[in-house]
Design a protein around this motif. Structure first.
Motif, mmCIF file in Angstrom:
data_model
loop_
_atom_site.group_PDB
_atom_site.id
_atom_site.type_symbol
_atom_site.label_atom_id
_atom_site.label_comp_id
_atom_site.label_asym_id
_atom_site.label_seq_id
_atom_site.Cartn_x
_atom_site.Cartn_y
_atom_site.Cartn_z
ATOM 1 N N SER A 1 -21.994 -6.592 23.355
ATOM 2 C CA SER A 1 -21.621 -7.777 24.138
ATOM 3 C C SER A 1 -22.172 -9.068 23.553
ATOM 4 C CB SER A 1 -22.137 -7.630 25.577
ATOM 5 O OG SER A 1 -23.556 -7.713 25.609
ATOM 6 N N VAL A 2 -23.082 -8.948 22.590
ATOM 7 C CA VAL A 2 -23.744 -10.143 22.056
ATOM 8 C C VAL A 2 -22.843 -10.822 21.030
ATOM 9 C CG1 VAL A 2 -25.745 -11.041 20.815
ATOM 10 C CG2 VAL A 2 -26.033 -9.195 22.484
ATOM 11 N N SER A 3 -22.268 -11.913 21.425
ATOM 12 C CA SER A 3 -21.466 -12.764 20.547
ATOM 13 C C SER A 3 -21.858 -14.201 20.843
ATOM 14 C CB SER A 3 -19.975 -12.556 20.798
ATOM 15 O OG SER A 3 -19.618 -13.015 22.092
ATOM 16 N N MET A 4 -21.507 -15.085 19.943
ATOM 17 C CA MET A 4 -21.840 -16.493 20.166
ATOM 18 C C MET A 4 -21.148 -17.013 21.430
ATOM 19 S SD MET A 4 -23.908 -17.093 17.675
ATOM 20 C CE MET A 4 -24.072 -18.796 17.144
ATOM 21 N N ARG A 5 -19.910 -16.570 21.653
ATOM 22 C CA ARG A 5 -19.172 -17.028 22.829
ATOM 23 C C ARG A 5 -19.821 -16.509 24.121
ATOM 24 N NH1 ARG A 5 -14.280 -19.156 23.637
ATOM 25 N NH2 ARG A 5 -13.783 -18.908 21.423
ATOM 26 N N ASN A 6 -20.132 -15.202 24.158
ATOM 27 C CA ASN A 6 -20.732 -14.639 25.371
ATOM 28 C C ASN A 6 -22.114 -15.223 25.632
ATOM 29 O OD1 ASN A 6 -18.510 -13.032 25.799
ATOM 30 N ND2 ASN A 6 -19.426 -11.182 24.946
ATOM 31 N N LEU A 7 -22.862 -15.441 24.561
ATOM 32 C CA LEU A 7 -24.197 -16.008 24.725
ATOM 33 C C LEU A 7 -24.119 -17.445 25.228
ATOM 34 C CD1 LEU A 7 -27.219 -15.577 24.411
ATOM 35 C CD2 LEU A 7 -27.004 -16.242 22.004
ATOM 36 N N ALA A 8 -23.178 -18.205 24.698
ATOM 37 C CA ALA A 8 -23.001 -19.580 25.170
ATOM 38 C C ALA A 8 -22.633 -19.606 26.654
ATOM 39 C CB ALA A 8 -21.919 -20.274 24.343
ATOM 40 N N TYR A 66 -25.043 -23.346 17.523
ATOM 41 C CA TYR A 66 -25.123 -23.449 16.072
ATOM 42 C C TYR A 66 -26.182 -24.445 15.601
ATOM 43 C CZ TYR A 66 -20.973 -20.558 15.890
ATOM 44 O OH TYR A 66 -20.100 -19.499 16.021
ATOM 45 N N LYS A 67 -26.759 -25.193 16.517
ATOM 46 C CA LYS A 67 -27.902 -26.040 16.177
ATOM 47 C C LYS A 67 -29.158 -25.196 15.970
ATOM 48 C CE LYS A 67 -26.214 -29.937 18.968
ATOM 49 N NZ LYS A 67 -26.522 -30.806 20.127
ATOM 50 N N HIS A 68 -29.132 -23.961 16.490
ATOM 51 C CA HIS A 68 -30.329 -23.119 16.481
ATOM 52 C C HIS A 68 -30.168 -21.847 15.657
ATOM 53 C CE1 HIS A 68 -31.594 -25.817 19.681
ATOM 54 N NE2 HIS A 68 -30.457 -25.551 20.310
ATOM 55 N N VAL A 69 -28.941 -21.326 15.564
ATOM 56 C CA VAL A 69 -28.657 -20.172 14.710
ATOM 57 C C VAL A 69 -27.336 -20.440 13.994
ATOM 58 C CG1 VAL A 69 -29.963 -18.412 15.964
ATOM 59 C CG2 VAL A 69 -27.634 -18.969 16.702
ATOM 60 N N ALA A 70 -27.310 -20.169 12.697
ATOM 61 C CA ALA A 70 -26.145 -20.559 11.896
ATOM 62 C C ALA A 70 -24.918 -19.729 12.201
ATOM 63 C CB ALA A 70 -26.487 -20.470 10.412
ATOM 64 N N LYS A 78 -23.646 -15.339 13.729
ATOM 65 C CA LYS A 78 -24.065 -14.141 14.447
ATOM 66 C C LYS A 78 -25.068 -13.329 13.646
ATOM 67 C CE LYS A 78 -22.572 -10.040 16.919
ATOM 68 N NZ LYS A 78 -21.451 -9.180 17.371
ATOM 69 N N GLU A 79 -24.917 -13.296 12.322
ATOM 70 C CA GLU A 79 -25.865 -12.541 11.505
ATOM 71 C C GLU A 79 -27.277 -13.094 11.643
ATOM 72 O OE1 GLU A 79 -25.172 -9.609 9.840
ATOM 73 O OE2 GLU A 79 -23.429 -9.920 11.131
ATOM 74 N N GLU A 80 -27.401 -14.401 11.633
ATOM 75 C CA GLU A 80 -28.718 -15.014 11.829
ATOM 76 C C GLU A 80 -29.226 -14.761 13.251
ATOM 77 O OE1 GLU A 80 -30.565 -19.471 11.931
ATOM 78 O OE2 GLU A 80 -29.350 -18.955 10.168
ATOM 79 N N LEU A 81 -28.309 -14.726 14.195
ATOM 80 C CA LEU A 81 -28.682 -14.407 15.569
ATOM 81 C C LEU A 81 -29.272 -13.005 15.649
ATOM 82 C CD1 LEU A 81 -28.603 -15.110 18.641
ATOM 83 C CD2 LEU A 81 -26.311 -14.076 18.679
#
Length: 240
Positions: free
Chosen positions: A41-48, A59-63, A65-68
């Motif tokens: 479930s962890v995606s940039m969209r779901n996390l946002a 994206y100011k904090h992690v470039a 998903k891989e960096e996440l």
């Protein structure tokens, strides 16, 4: 929980203004999301959505998903207890590994993420370096420690990857009995050993024998073996 306060949403301060996001809060929110809904479930969209921001704000904090995911691993590694001062090397390594196991039991999805990372992060390297330092401080040679680290493998992180994970048996009693009968006919020794002990329902690596007793049994055997080789002055070249 206070009425109207959404789970996982940023805290409100100063008359309704959100607490500003930072890298740590983003990573910890990702861990919480994985705990609740699974790592898938962890995606940039779901996390946002969870944090109540637009995806671009992350994206100011992690470039990406891989960096996440790298950062999520660092959060988990950060839960491992630091080295115990004054302990002998066997006790110190045992304590660190079992602390890592407790961290992974809190986050059962974490072993898959650790294994998926193509490059170790500084936090991962710090942990590995500290384990090696404990062996070296205990007097183990660099040569023996090299092989010791290979043998420890995933146990260093508190889990054992089963070579042949076993699927759960059928729920239907008749099908289960038929499966056992077929195993007894074709693979009697595998069945004998499989039925020789009871295991926990849950496991860090899913179905299999990686319960707490099995894990500590294997870890203690390894540590005892490492100690014996150290006392013998063993090296891979065969010279003491």
């Amino acid at each position: 929980m206070a009425p109207g306060k959404a789970i996982g949403m940023p805290q409100q301060v100063d008359g309704g203004r959100r607490t500003p996001l930072n890298r740590d809060s983003v990573l910890r929110a990702a861990v919480a999301l994985a705990d609740e809904a699974g790592i898938e479930s962890v995606s940039m969209r779901n996390l946002a959505h969870r944090l109540g921001v637009v995806p671009m704000a992350l994206y100011k904090h992690v470039a990406n998903k891989e960096e996440l995911l790298d950062g999520v691993v660092d959060v988990i590694v950060g839960e491992i207890d630091p080295p115990a001062g004054g302990a002998d090397w066997k006790s110190a390594v045992r304590a660190r590994v079992l602390s890592a196991r407790r961290a992974l039991l809190r986050h059962p999805w974490a072993s898959r993420v650790i294994e998926s990372r193509p490059h170790p992060t500084p936090a991962v390297l710090d942990y590995i370096n500290s384990i090696i330092a404990t062996f070296r401080a205990g007097g183990l040679s660099a040569n023996l420690t090299h092989h010791v680290m290979h043998v420890l493998g995933s146990r260093m992180w508190g889990f054992t990857q089963e070579l042949f994970p076993s699927p759960p048996p059928p729920a239907d009693p008749e099908l289960q009995a038929a499966m056992i009968a077929e195993m007894a006919r074709r693979y009697p020794h595998i069945l004998e050993v499989a039925m020789a002990a009871n295991h926990d329902e849950g496991s860090v690596v899913g179905q299999g024998c990686d319960d707490q007793f099995e894990f500590e049994f294997a870890l203690d055997l390894l540590l005892d073996g490492f100690e014996r080789l150290h006392r013998q002055g063993w090296t891979s070249s065969g010279r003491s």
